[in-house]
Write a protein that holds these residues in place. Structure first.
Motif, PDB file in Angstrom:
ATOM      1  N   LEU A  59       3.918  21.566   4.070  1.00 15.01           N
ATOM      2  CA  LEU A  59       4.115  20.134   3.859  1.00 15.01           C
ATOM      3  C   LEU A  59       5.374  19.810   3.064  1.00 15.01           C
ATOM      4  CD1 LEU A  59       0.421  19.156   3.063  1.00 15.01           C
ATOM      5  CD2 LEU A  59       1.633  18.948   5.238  1.00 15.01           C
ATOM      6  N   ARG A  60       6.322  20.745   3.018  1.00 16.10           N
ATOM      7  CA  ARG A  60       7.572  20.481   2.299  1.00 16.10           C
ATOM      8  C   ARG A  60       8.424  19.470   3.073  1.00 16.10           C
ATOM      9  NH1 ARG A  60       9.647  26.442   1.523  1.00 16.10           N
ATOM     10  NH2 ARG A  60       8.761  26.472   3.606  1.00 16.10           N
ATOM     11  N   PHE A  61       9.155  18.680   2.338  1.00 15.07           N
ATOM     12  CA  PHE A  61      10.023  17.637   2.895  1.00 15.07           C
ATOM     13  C   PHE A  61      10.944  18.198   3.979  1.00 15.07           C
ATOM     14  CE2 PHE A  61      13.824  14.951   2.823  1.00 15.07           C
ATOM     15  CZ  PHE A  61      13.286  13.671   2.780  1.00 15.07           C
ATOM     16  N   ASP A  62      11.625  19.295   3.666  1.00 14.91           N
ATOM     17  CA  ASP A  62      12.575  19.889   4.611  1.00 14.91           C
ATOM     18  C   ASP A  62      11.887  20.380   5.881  1.00 14.91           C
ATOM     19  OD1 ASP A  62      14.486  19.407   2.678  1.00 14.91           O
ATOM     20  OD2 ASP A  62      14.530  21.462   1.948  1.00 14.91           O
ATOM     21  N   THR A  63      10.697  20.944   5.744  1.00 17.34           N
ATOM     22  CA  THR A  63       9.971  21.463   6.895  1.00 17.34           C
ATOM     23  C   THR A  63       9.499  20.338   7.810  1.00 17.34           C
ATOM     24  OG1 THR A  63       9.225  23.337   5.582  1.00 17.34           O
ATOM     25  CG2 THR A  63       8.026  22.905   7.607  1.00 17.34           C
ATOM     26  N   THR A  79      15.242   8.805   5.173  1.00 15.42           N
ATOM     27  CA  THR A  79      14.703   9.969   5.871  1.00 15.42           C
ATOM     28  C   THR A  79      13.181   9.872   5.993  1.00 15.42           C
ATOM     29  OG1 THR A  79      16.538  11.332   5.085  1.00 15.42           O
ATOM     30  CG2 THR A  79      14.597  12.490   5.903  1.00 15.42           C
ATOM     31  N   VAL A  80      12.508   9.488   4.911  1.00 17.60           N
ATOM     32  CA  VAL A  80      11.044   9.338   4.951  1.00 17.60           C
ATOM     33  C   VAL A  80      10.653   8.226   5.929  1.00 17.60           C
ATOM     34  CG1 VAL A  80       9.032   8.613   3.597  1.00 17.60           C
ATOM     35  CG2 VAL A  80      10.606  10.302   2.680  1.00 17.60           C
ATOM     36  N   ALA A  81      11.391   7.131   5.935  1.00 15.52           N
ATOM     37  CA  ALA A  81      11.094   6.037   6.869  1.00 15.52           C
ATOM     38  C   ALA A  81      11.229   6.513   8.317  1.00 15.52           C
ATOM     39  CB  ALA A  81      12.024   4.856   6.606  1.00 15.52           C
ATOM     40  N   LEU A  82      12.272   7.271   8.608  1.00 11.97           N
ATOM     41  CA  LEU A  82      12.454   7.801   9.965  1.00 11.97           C
ATOM     42  C   LEU A  82      11.326   8.761  10.337  1.00 11.97           C
ATOM     43  CD1 LEU A  82      16.305   8.456   9.922  1.00 11.97           C
ATOM     44  CD2 LEU A  82      15.090   6.704  11.241  1.00 11.97           C
ATOM     45  N   LYS A 137       0.845  -1.185   0.000  1.00 13.24           N
ATOM     46  CA  LYS A 137       0.000   0.000   0.000  1.00 13.24           C
ATOM     47  C   LYS A 137       0.890   1.247   0.000  1.00 13.24           C
ATOM     48  CE  LYS A 137      -3.295   2.411   2.900  1.00 13.24           C
ATOM     49  NZ  LYS A 137      -3.957   2.430   4.210  1.00 13.24           N
ATOM     50  N   ALA A 138       0.576   2.203  -0.855  1.00 15.93           N
ATOM     51  CA  ALA A 138       1.336   3.459  -0.902  1.00 15.93           C
ATOM     52  C   ALA A 138       0.835   4.383   0.201  1.00 15.93           C
ATOM     53  CB  ALA A 138       1.163   4.125  -2.256  1.00 15.93           C
ATOM     54  N   ILE A 139       1.770   5.003   0.906  1.00 12.37           N
ATOM     55  CA  ILE A 139       1.442   5.942   1.972  1.00 12.37           C
ATOM     56  C   ILE A 139       2.133   7.256   1.661  1.00 12.37           C
ATOM     57  CG2 ILE A 139       1.678   6.459   4.425  1.00 12.37           C
ATOM     58  CD1 ILE A 139       1.744   3.415   4.893  1.00 12.37           C
ATOM     59  N   GLU A 140       1.377   8.331   1.605  1.00 19.16           N
ATOM     60  CA  GLU A 140       1.940   9.658   1.363  1.00 19.16           C
ATOM     61  C   GLU A 140       2.256  10.289   2.724  1.00 19.16           C
ATOM     62  OE1 GLU A 140       3.564  12.828  -0.042  1.00 19.16           O
ATOM     63  OE2 GLU A 140       2.880  11.287  -1.423  1.00 19.16           O
ATOM     64  N   LEU A 141       3.535  10.493   2.992  1.00 23.66           N
ATOM     65  CA  LEU A 141       3.972  11.009   4.292  1.00 23.66           C
ATOM     66  C   LEU A 141       3.344  12.362   4.614  1.00 23.66           C
ATOM     67  CD1 LEU A 141       5.935  10.513   6.715  1.00 23.66           C
ATOM     68  CD2 LEU A 141       7.471  12.066   5.541  1.00 23.66           C
ATOM     69  N   SER A 142       3.213  13.228   3.624  1.00 22.12           N
ATOM     70  CA  SER A 142       2.643  14.548   3.886  1.00 22.12           C
ATOM     71  C   SER A 142       1.187  14.448   4.340  1.00 22.12           C
ATOM     72  CB  SER A 142       2.758  15.457   2.663  1.00 22.12           C
ATOM     73  OG  SER A 142       2.023  14.938   1.577  1.00 22.12           O
TER      74      SER A 142
END
Length: 69
Positions: free
Chosen positions: A27-31, A52-55, A4-9
């Motif tokens: 919702l920017r990656f860096d923020t 980084t996304v996993a963490l 299943k795809a999960i969108e982190l934002s």
């Protein structure tokens, strides 16, 4: 069977929206990384971004909630 795809934002937004009344949520990656106090590892590489996304995901699901300030 594909995973299943999960969108982190979206996960971040669903958690933080209850704390941010009437304001825009960045919702920017860096923020998101900064708010969660997660280091960005090798930005713009597949492996670095994936780690980084996993963490960030683990922190959102199992850690303390992010602050709004």
């Amino acid at each position: 069977m594909p995973n299943k795809a999960i969108e982190l934002s979206h996960v971040y937004h669903d958690i933080i929206k209850w704390k941010s009344v009437g304001g825009e949520i960045d919702l920017r990656f860096d923020t998101i990384s900064k708010k969660l106090d997660i280091p960005i590892l090798q930005r713009n590489t597949a492996l670095g971004d994936a780690i980084t996304v996993a963490l960030m995901y683990v922190r959102l699901k199992h850690g303390s909630p992010p602050s709004v300030a």
